[in-house]
Design an enzyme around this catalytic site. Structure first.
Site, PDB file in Angstrom:
ATOM      1  N   HIS A 111       0.808  -1.113  -0.080  1.00  0.00           N
ATOM      2  CA  HIS A 111      -0.003   0.145   0.004  1.00  0.00           C
ATOM      3  C   HIS A 111       0.856   1.123  -0.102  1.00  0.00           C
ATOM      4  O   HIS A 111       0.411   2.313  -0.353  1.00  0.00           O
ATOM      5  CB  HIS A 111      -0.984  -0.112   1.217  1.00  0.00           C
TER       6      HIS A 111
ATOM      7  N   SER B 267       3.834   2.069   8.410  1.00  0.00           N
ATOM      8  CA  SER B 267       3.797   1.330   7.307  1.00  0.00           C
ATOM      9  C   SER B 267       5.059   1.003   6.417  1.00  0.00           C
ATOM     10  O   SER B 267       5.655   2.027   6.121  1.00  0.00           O
ATOM     11  CB  SER B 267       2.619   1.829   6.405  1.00  0.00           C
TER      12      SER B 267
ATOM     13  N   ASP C  80       1.107  -7.800   2.099  1.00  0.00           N
ATOM     14  CA  ASP C  80       1.269  -6.290   2.078  1.00  0.00           C
ATOM     15  C   ASP C  80       2.711  -5.943   1.575  1.00  0.00           C
ATOM     16  O   ASP C  80       3.217  -5.304   2.834  1.00  0.00           O
ATOM     17  CB  ASP C  80       0.723  -5.704   3.259  1.00  0.00           C
TER      18      ASP C  80
END
Length: 758
Positions: A89, A663, A225
């Protein structure tokens, strides 16, 4: 007897506030201070490294493998050839930019089998931290305490620029200086930013986004991810603009990857760039977030996501155009919902009020404290009562509803251009400034309109402005909107059709034609545009009635927070305070652990491919779709060296304190080896930006073994695994023969119906 009761009350308040204020595994710590603040505790919890192994300016250390990826994520170096790992992402925008209906890398995935197939990404950067330095005295040393907050900030910014210049003049380094503890301290980060970052590999969305919005912020999780990039440098191994002659960057350190596995209680360290937390807010601010601001923003984004989703389902072209936008809007939307619920379940307002009672008692004990801190808590009451009178709500609606309309957001750049032209074209400097702004808008226009669909934006416009008109006090309605609503046959859809039909900012050709006019004609055309006029009308209300008072209250509250935190640090001298996250390099540490979201549910600390397939078999919506190749590998149990006891690990959770910006952060074991890739938090723990709860807060990470399995067995990009330093693994398999970029196709005939999806 009454004195004894009073004494026990004080003791109980102290204990309750300490338990709510200083938690095991809580904190985002400054790397340069680990030796004095955290090393002993970290080693007690199992870490085998020293503080200098993590952060050093004299030798290579873990920090030399950590980068800020772009402006909002973290990445880590995993090979001696500059291979960079981050979340899918985080790389989503770059993957999307290389995608089209004919060559859909989002759906199919991408793997460069040779370096010359790696894809450049203009504007993408990777920033290393060279060193940190406490510059508090240099920033605050000459600033009188009597200055207002605005005057103080002016002096602070002047000093920051001076210190930055002195630190970097004559070098290729940058310098970032940020306030800590609400401006009680300042630290400088010397940075090295690389500008040639190329896409190397990304799994298909059915792996990289498995679970989509359905699973976002949730545990158990089965999302692969990750995406892989490579840093390129000039011939001297220093940052350089993109050139086909650049070479892969040789890092000072890269993270080895462990296949040894994990178990409950294992030490974990997260190294990255957490974006923003507000752990030291007063109770009034927590109440405002939970009861006013978060609910309003969730309401607006619920409508916006619904409208985007409708058009994305109906059109494959719109799906690709709005994939990254939808993900961005959805991400905070779902977090705010979890944050509201978490704060209420934790009874956060009452807990903070308990601490404030202890603070008030401590202040009352000495006259000097009363002079310094006596006004802090009462003034918080006054300020937040004022903000509750539509100021905060209107600000949120302006940012979320008005600027949530793409046309109005886009119009701001043109309004800025018109105002620049308005200032004059007499001097060479003015003409250069105007031309620079025109050039920027011209260059950005093709990319903007590639991902813009006017019919979709019109629907958003009509619905969001109607919400503003209904929910916001009429005294904050802009004049142009009020006039339009009074028209005899007014409807929101009709208003949208009229405005979009006459605006020059809704199509690439119109924008290009506009920007090729003379400056005088550009200004006239912009200022007569109905979208710009509506934006001006909103801006007038916001800048006159909302922003000044919001800014004043924010400045006042910043000063109060500075004093509140200063007083808390005096009151709790034995407590180790960590500064709020502010997009600077931090260390968080904890351990592998499951949790109980409720009395009758217990979640384990890991997930496997078995659980992923169970989800896939339960639903036919796109969120749980699985590539055929992954099904085949699962059925054959062809996991290579990456399985444990015949099962393929996918993700795990730990107690590390993380937030947005983490992240892509590496999850590192006790020996400094990569064991996972942080990509999310659990929904029950999203209130950790404001208040940490050790029983419910968990960071969610991709298991490094699943990552390698996807690269090696699924994608056949074994050459990338061979480039890494993989520990505790059998001999590596040979490179595949095929040397073309790989695009893994979706299973044929699978439903393209999409549930809520980022």
């Amino acid at each position: 007897m009454s004195n004894l009761k009073h004494l026990w009350l004080v003791v109980l308040l102290a204990l309750s506030s300490f338990s709510a204020w200083a938690r095991p595994d809580e904190g985002m710590w400054l790397p340069m201070l680990l030796k004095q603040m955290n090393e002993a505790d970290m080693q007690k919890k199992g870490m085998r490294l020293s503080a200098e192994d993590i952060y050093s300016v004299n030798k290579s250390s873990l920090k030399d493998a950590i980068v800020q990826f772009g402006s909002g994520c973290t990445g880590e170096i995993i090979s001696n050839q500059g291979l960079l790992l981050t979340n899918h992402h985080c790389g989503y925008g770059q993957i999307q930019s290389h995608s089209s209906v004919e060559n859909d890398l989002l759906t199919n995935g991408f793997w460069a089998m040779t370096k010359d197939q790696e894809k450049p990404n203009p504007g993408l950067t990777a920033t290393f931290i060279v060193r940190m330095e406490d510059v508090t005295k240099l920033i605050l040393g000459d600033i009188p305490a009597s200055l207002s907050e605005a005057e103080r900030e002016q002096r602070v910014q002047f000093n920051i620029k001076k210190v930055q210049y002195n630190a970097t003049n004559g070098t290729h380094y940058g310098a970032i200086i940020r306030p800590f503890y609400y401006g009680n301290e300042y630290y400088m980060y010397i940075t090295e930013t690389f500008r040639d970052i190329r896409l190397v590999g990304a799994p298909p969305e059915t792996i990289g986004r498995f679970g989509g919005d359905t699973d976002n912020w949730m545990w158990p999780r089965h999302t692969g991810d990750f995406s892989i990039f490579r840093i390129y440098a000039g011939p001297d191994n220093k940052p350089a603009d993109y050139s086909p002659n650049n070479k892969p960057y040789t890092p000072k350190h890269h993270l080895p990857i462990s296949l040894a596995g994990i178990k409950p209680g294992d030490f974990t360290l997260v190294f990255g760039f957490p974006a923003r937390t507000t752990e030291y807010l007063p109770s009034q601010a927590i109440s405002e977030i939970a009861d006013v601001s978060d609910p309003a923003k969730v309401k607006i984004r619920t409508m916006r996501l619904h409208l985007l989703e409708q058009d994305m389902i109906a059109s494959n072209r719109v799906r690709i155009q709005y994939a990254a936008k939808y993900a961005s809007v959805s991400n905070s939307y779902k977090r705010w919902i979890g944050e509201m619920r978490g704060l209420k379940k934790l009874d956060a307002v009452a807990k903070r009020q308990d601490l404030e009672k202890q603070f008030a008692h401590w202040v009352a004990q000495e006259t000097g404290r009363q002079r310094t801190y006596g006004h802090v808590l009462p003034q918080f009451d006054i300020n937040y009562t004022y903000l509750a009178n539509n100021i905060t709500l209107t600000r949120d609606y302006y940012q979320e509803a008005v600027l949530g309309v793409e046309l109005l957001n886009y119009a701001q750049g043109f309004l800025d251009l018109a105002e620049t032209i308005q200032k004059g074209t007499q001097t060479e400097e003015q003409r250069e400034d105007i031309q620079e702004r025109i050039t920027q808008l011209l260059e950005a226009a093709p990319s903007y309109f590639k991902d813009y669909n006017m019919p979709t934006d019109k629907k958003v416009f009509a619905s969001l402005l109607e919400m503003y008109a209904i929910d916001i006090d009429a005294k904050y309605h802009p004049l142009q909107l009020t006039k339009a609503m009074k028209e005899r046959k007014f409807t929101w859809a009709g208003y949208a059709n009229q405005l979009y039909g006459s605006s020059n900012l809704v199509a690439l050709e119109k924008v290009q034609a506009l920007l090729k006019m003379s400056p005088a004609n550009i200004k006239a055309k912009i200022l007569s545009d109905p979208a710009v006029g509506l934006l001006q009308s909103f801006n007038a209300v916001y800048s006159k009635d909302i922003l000044p008072m919001y800014t004043k209250m924010t400045d006042d509250n910043t000063l109060l927070n500075r004093l509140f935190l200063q007083g808390l640090r005096e009151m709790q001298k034995d407590k180790k305070f960590y500064p709020d996250a502010n997009s600077t390099l931090r260390v968080a540490y904890g351990e592998i652990d499951g949790y109980k979201p409720s009395e009758d549910i217990t979640y384990d600390y890991y997930t496997t491919l078995d659980g992923l397939m169970e989800k896939a078999n339960m639903s036919d919506v796109l969120d749980y779709e699985v590539p055929e190749k992954l099904r085949e590998l699962y059925q054959q149990k062809d996991y290579g060296p990456y399985a444990e006891d015949g099962k393929m690990p996918v993700a795990f959770i730990a107690t590390n304190h993380t937030t947005g910006g983490n992240s892509g952060s590496p999850v590192i074991n006790a020996k400094g080896e990569l064991i996972g890739l942080n990509f999310d938090r659990n929904w029950e723990g999203t209130m950790s930006d404001i208040m940490y709860d050790p029983d419910r807060v968990r960071n969610i990470s991709l298991d490094a073994r699943y990552l390698l399995f996807i690269i090696d067995k699924f994608a056949g990009a074994t050459h990338l695994v061979k480039e890494m330093t993989v520990l505790h693994a059998p001999a590596k398999t040979p490179e595949p023969v095929k040397k073309e970029p790989v695009e893994v196709k979706q299973k044929e005939g699978k439903s393209k119906k999409r549930s809520k999806s980022e």
